[in-house]
Scaffold this active site. Structure first.
Site, PDB file in Angstrom:
ATOM      1  CE1 TYR A 109      -3.923   2.504   0.924  1.00  0.00           C
ATOM      2  CE2 TYR A 109      -1.902   3.430   1.959  1.00  0.00           C
ATOM      3  CZ  TYR A 109      -3.394   3.312   1.593  1.00  0.00           C
ATOM      4  OH  TYR A 109      -4.873   4.955   1.607  1.00  0.00           O
ATOM      5  CD  GLU A 197      -5.915   4.271  -1.441  1.00  0.00           C
ATOM      6  OE1 GLU A 197      -6.435   4.242  -0.564  1.00  0.00           O
ATOM      7  OE2 GLU A 197      -7.029   3.636  -2.273  1.00  0.00           O
TER       8      GLU A 197
END
Ligand code: GDP
Ligand code: MN
Length: 388
Positions: A109, A197
């Site tokens: 992530y 992201e």
């Protein structure tokens, strides 16, 4: 403002962040050509909607061979997708992205956002990337690393390297991730994003690092500096009430309650929503018609409220200062003539030209419940919403 994954991937490509080959299609006819263009024998069919959690909801499907990919793609186009972020009503899938599949070794992530309290940028990174990151953030927050940086000076290269070293030690991996972190931050700062992201960023089985998902949210107040970003807006993914309100420059936010509100002044509009809730109701919207609203804006605002099926009663709360009560009355009357007034209307007017406004409303013949004071107005509107 949100954009689609395929659009975010275009931006990634422009900045040099690797993404799998992909192509957006919005009609069944375009599917076969797109698959041929991508090539290879494993594909991922991905619903393009402005809501995450697609993977767990069947909106991301791996397909073996072009014919299976085409079948899934046809199935997905036009279908409704309900994810944990889409709301219970779900979203119609109008666009899909066909991606070349990658063989995943590990998922990470990586995101850049703003820490408002610290007034700094922050890079969030984790070895526990993938579809359960929200759960990880909740139950094992220590698995998410945070690296703060100054928004003016930007990210120092040692910091980018530190983020990468937090994810892995292999020199080629660290080099690739360092570059991605730098570019991600560059996108964030240059384009006035509020979130950039990658979840997941993957290490493929042949050792490459690539972004198989991409998300960018933009700060609305910065959009005027980036017309090319504004052009990426997809009105079909936005609240139709808000899209309409934008055309008239109205300060409108759609909510889920049943009392439609029209108020002048943002502070009074907030207070009105509070009082509606105190009276046991829920507002259907926030709306500040502003100080200098013209009749056509009031009319448009009123029509937006009326076209909202959630609305069971309307509360007009105007404290006329710069805004004149007769202008508001005129707008309400014109709108009510154009569109049938299908719900009870509670009006509280005070201030400039209040008598003239009230007189106009009386003469119009529209059924209005007049109210004195805000709390009376709110309880009337809430009561009437419950009945209709
Ligand atoms: P989201 O659920 O809306 O965030 O959609 P993602 O694009 O992140 O996809 C969800 C999951 O699908 C990923 O976490 C991967 O595990 C899986 N996935 C996506 N693309 C591929 C791919 O090319 N190959 C494989 N094996 N899995 C993929
Ligand atoms: Mn994802």
């Amino acid at each position: 403002m949100k954009i689609h994954e395929y659009q975010a991937k275009e931006i990634f490509t422009r900045y040099g962040i690797p993404v799998p080959k992909n192509k957006m299609v919005e009609s069944a006819e375009a599917i076969d050509g797109a698959l041929r263009e991508i090539g290879g024998d494993t594909f991922v069919v991905k619903a393009q909607i402005h809501a995450g959690g697609r993977g767990k909801a069947g909106g991301v499907r791996v397909a073996q061979g072009a014919s299976e990919a085409a079948r899934i793609a046809r199935e997905m186009l036009g279908a409704k997708l309900v994810t944990r972020q889409s709301g219970p009503q779900g979203r119609v899938v109008r666009k899909i992205s066909l991606d070349a599949a990658v063989a995943i070794d590990r998922e990470y992530y990586l995101a850049v956002t703003l820490d408002r309290a610290k007034a700094r940028g922050v890079i969030l990174s984790s070895q526990a990337g993938g579809m359960d990151i929200e759960e990880v953030a909740h139950t094992q927050p220590e698995k998410i690393n945070k690296t703060y940086f100054d928004l003016v000076f930007g990210l120092a290269s040692y910091q980018a390297r530190e983020v990468a070293l937090g994810l892995g030690k292999d020199p080629a991996f660290v080099k690739a991730v360092t570059q991605i972190v730098q570019k991600l931050t560059e996108i964030f700062v240059r384009l006035d994003a509020s979130l950039v992201e990658i979840n997941p960023l993957v290490l493929t089985r042949d050792g490459a690092v690539t972004a198989i998902d991409a998300k960018i949210d933009f700060e609305d107040n910065g959009l005027y500096r980036h017309p090319e970003v504004g052009a990426l807006r997809d009105p079909l993914e936005e609240d139709p009430r808000e899209v309409e309100a934008k055309k008239y420059n109205l300060n409108y936010v759609g909510l889920d309650g049943s009392v439609g509100c029209m108020v002048n002044g943002a502070g009074l509009a907030m207070a009105t929503m509070d009082v509606i809730m105190l009276a046991g109701g829920m507002p259907a919207n926030f709306l500040d018609v502003g100080g200098g609203a013209k009749v056509d804006q009031v009319k448009a605002a009123f029509k937006i409220i009326l076209s909202d099926e959630r609305v069971k009663s309307i509360l007009v709360n105007i404290f006329g200062g710069i805004m004149k009560c007769d202008v508001v009355a005129d707008g309400i009357i014109q709108a009510a003539r154009d569109v049938q007034l299908r719900v009870p209307l509670v009006v509280r007017l005070e201030g400039t030209n209040v008598e003239k406004g009230k007189e106009l409303l009386r003469q119009s013949g529209i059924r209005i419940t007049p109210a004195e004071g805000l709390s009376q107005a709110a309880s009337l509107a809430v009561q009437l919403a419950g009945k209709s």
